[in-house]
Design an enzyme around this catalytic site. Sequence first.
Site, short mmCIF file in Angstrom:
data_model
loop_
_atom_site.label_atom_id
_atom_site.label_comp_id
_atom_site.label_asym_id
_atom_site.label_seq_id
_atom_site.Cartn_x
_atom_site.Cartn_y
_atom_site.Cartn_z
N LYS A 1 0.84 -1.21 0.00
CA LYS A 1 0.00 0.00 0.00
C LYS A 1 0.87 1.25 0.00
CE LYS A 1 -3.85 -2.24 2.33
NZ LYS A 1 -4.36 -2.75 3.61
N ASP B 1 -11.42 2.87 4.02
CA ASP B 1 -11.86 1.47 3.98
C ASP B 1 -13.38 1.36 3.86
OD1 ASP B 1 -9.98 -0.63 4.08
OD2 ASP B 1 -9.49 -0.20 6.18
N GLN C 1 -4.96 -1.41 9.57
CA GLN C 1 -4.90 -2.75 9.01
C GLN C 1 -5.55 -3.76 9.96
OE1 GLN C 1 -3.79 -3.49 5.93
NE2 GLN C 1 -4.09 -5.68 6.17
#
Length: 297
Positions: free
Chosen positions: A54, A121, A98
């Site tokens: 990422k 997200d 995460q």
Amino acid sequence: MAATVIDGKAFAARVRGQVAEHVARLKEESGIIPGLAVVLVGEDPASQVYVRSKGKQTVEVGMNSYEHKLDVDTSEADLLALIDRLNKDADVHGILVQLPLPSHLNEDMVINSIDPAKDVDGFHISNVGLLGTGQKSMVPCTPLGCLMMLRDHHGSLSGLNAVVIGRSNIVGKPMAQLLLNDSCTVTIAHSRTKDLAEVVGRADIVIAAVGRPEMVPGDWIKPGATVIDVGINRIDKPEGGTRLVGDCDYASCAAVAGAITPVPGGVGPMTIACLLANTVTACCRAHGLIEPQGLTA
Ligand code: GUN
């Protein structure tokens, strides 16, 4: 006729190209550089790989990447304090924590402490509610990537029968919502579904997101259907070593389907591409600027 293979790797490269173009324009016209903060707690090897990837791709499209690696026994108070700082930081437009988090941390509480406008997200309860009511929201990356590929392949999805196998908050549920918002007739199937073969056999679009290697055989698939395989499972090879497979048995499904995503190289690369797309979208919204077209639902 052989199924069309939907090339997620090439598609993701196109999305990253569009993101990079928009980032360059933002920089030139407004002096704004979108920034993505990624928070990793602990040292889970798979999570470390994702986070590294990422960060690398964020920089490659011209955005700022801020990585925060925290000790596995970080307290909830310390993690929440970091998120609070990132929420207030004007250079940070997207925040990703995460998952999974170590078990002493309350995932729901942590996710819901992120500013919904920076929740790239799309997991914050506000974004879940906005998506569920068809309002503008941040959309979870993997389902967004699947939707982009489906729209590209089909044009309109209106009236198509879609079966989503799997009911996770990260993929299954938001995927079903997105398909419903695009006027599909949607069924969510799961481990308790009766006669899954019959349910899947009615689908024009099958989304497999269960995390069980090769569980969907080709003889469940309606001829000509589109198969989107979200699964990424590592299995042992008889001759030793391992290989990656999806939730669908690729060879038998590809023999019947009209179109199919391979594993690897299908949905996987789209997830990070959509994360970058969400970050530039969040940045534009934060500054009241025009959002990039085609990069969100
Ligand atoms: N872990 C596995 N997939 C994801 C994802 O899409 N977002 C976050 N935050 N963590 C993950």
